[in-house]
Design an enzyme around this catalytic site. Sequence first.
Site, PDB file in Angstrom:
ATOM      1  N   HIS A 118     -15.853  52.397 -20.455  1.00  0.00           N
ATOM      2  CA  HIS A 118     -15.668  51.606 -19.236  1.00  0.00           C
ATOM      3  C   HIS A 118     -15.087  50.222 -19.510  1.00  0.00           C
ATOM      4  O   HIS A 118     -14.688  49.526 -18.563  1.00  0.00           O
ATOM      5  CB  HIS A 118     -16.992  51.444 -18.488  1.00  0.00           C
ATOM      6  CG  HIS A 118     -17.604  52.723 -18.030  1.00  0.00           C
ATOM      7  ND1 HIS A 118     -16.902  53.657 -17.296  1.00  0.00           N
ATOM      8  CD2 HIS A 118     -18.855  53.240 -18.201  1.00  0.00           C
ATOM      9  CE1 HIS A 118     -17.705  54.695 -17.036  1.00  0.00           C
ATOM     10  NE2 HIS A 118     -18.876  54.462 -17.582  1.00  0.00           N
ATOM     11  N   ASP A 155     -18.144  62.767 -20.924  1.00  0.00           N
ATOM     12  CA  ASP A 155     -19.250  62.005 -20.353  1.00  0.00           C
ATOM     13  C   ASP A 155     -19.322  62.314 -18.862  1.00  0.00           C
ATOM     14  O   ASP A 155     -18.320  62.693 -18.241  1.00  0.00           O
ATOM     15  CB  ASP A 155     -18.962  60.521 -20.578  1.00  0.00           C
ATOM     16  CG  ASP A 155     -20.146  59.613 -20.320  1.00  0.00           C
ATOM     17  OD1 ASP A 155     -20.795  59.223 -21.297  1.00  0.00           O
ATOM     18  OD2 ASP A 155     -20.390  59.270 -19.151  1.00  0.00           O
ATOM     19  N   HIS A 157     -19.534  60.242 -16.554  1.00  0.00           N
ATOM     20  CA  HIS A 157     -18.789  59.196 -15.848  1.00  0.00           C
ATOM     21  C   HIS A 157     -17.325  59.207 -16.293  1.00  0.00           C
ATOM     22  O   HIS A 157     -17.044  59.410 -17.474  1.00  0.00           O
ATOM     23  CB  HIS A 157     -19.396  57.825 -16.143  1.00  0.00           C
ATOM     24  CG  HIS A 157     -20.861  57.746 -15.886  1.00  0.00           C
ATOM     25  ND1 HIS A 157     -21.798  57.851 -16.900  1.00  0.00           N
ATOM     26  CD2 HIS A 157     -21.552  57.603 -14.739  1.00  0.00           C
ATOM     27  CE1 HIS A 157     -23.008  57.762 -16.379  1.00  0.00           C
ATOM     28  NE2 HIS A 157     -22.895  57.610 -15.070  1.00  0.00           N
ATOM     29  N   ASP A 232     -24.927  62.771 -20.977  1.00  0.00           N
ATOM     30  CA  ASP A 232     -25.441  62.490 -19.641  1.00  0.00           C
ATOM     31  C   ASP A 232     -25.085  63.523 -18.567  1.00  0.00           C
ATOM     32  O   ASP A 232     -25.603  63.423 -17.451  1.00  0.00           O
ATOM     33  CB  ASP A 232     -25.063  61.079 -19.182  1.00  0.00           C
ATOM     34  CG  ASP A 232     -23.640  60.689 -19.466  1.00  0.00           C
ATOM     35  OD1 ASP A 232     -22.856  61.555 -19.871  1.00  0.00           O
ATOM     36  OD2 ASP A 232     -23.304  59.500 -19.286  1.00  0.00           O
TER      37      ASP A 232
END
Length: 303
Positions: A118, A155, A157, A232
């Site tokens: 990110h 991931d 995200h 995750d």
Amino acid sequence: MLHVVHHPGYVAPAAPGSRFAFDKYGLMMAALRESGVPFTLHEPAIMPAEWIGAVHDPAYVEEVVTAAVPPQKERRIGFPITPHVALRAQLAPGGTWLAAKLALDHGYAANSAGGSHHALSDTGAGYCVFNDLAIAANRLIAEGDAHRVMIVDLDVHQGDGTAALLAGREDVFTLSIHAEKNFPTRKARSSLDIGLPDGTGDAAYMDVLQAHLGGAFDRFRPDLVLYQAGVDPHIADRLGRLALSDEGLAARDACVMDAARSRGVPLASVLGGGYGEDRMEVARRHVRSMIALAEAAKPVVAA
């Protein structure tokens, strides 16, 4: 033999007011030893500031290195940048780069940190300070260790920072398969993005992965893969939504490694996300991911 990159500096004291716990990285090494799987340990050096600054705004790099990050950026990151955290932020890209170098020699290696996908040019975000994937890919290509790097980000995200930092490059391919309704709200544009609905589950997830991964390999033809193997997407993860089981995560990792190994492409993995109150169980998920990748990396022996 499993080659693992780790540094004691990956473990930092918990920052006041943050739910992010850096002890996961120490627990992961304990879980790896608990597994009984033999491994060789490698210790990284910090990534030189000039390589971090080749991807990130040098002014932001200076803020981190001197532990002088403005409060508004610390809020976006999710924790304060203390001197210990600043050191860790420089070590993790060094670890991803070293894992890639080891993968070039051995076929597979893992960084026991990293996956900070990110982080953007002039700020961190979402528990990410520096984008180790973008930094390592850029350095590997600039120094001639690789010519075409594929970043496979699984991931839960989207890898928005990686996509933004590497946008427009023809020598890097970014692939992100993620939960569409999860963080970040505003998605960047990867080379290939696939957003999945909440509760996707093992079978539907594997259908999507198998439908797209091989084609991406064959179109781009990478000579190195950096794999963000976040755990995750697990059904029990505090921040995840895709409802994968332990078996689903293992199948995912084996699929990625099979795609790389069958084409003779070395692969380095990084940890990525994994969140939960039982941090030892999260650490074990990361270890199971490394083991699944290492098992799939073994050459097939003819009968």
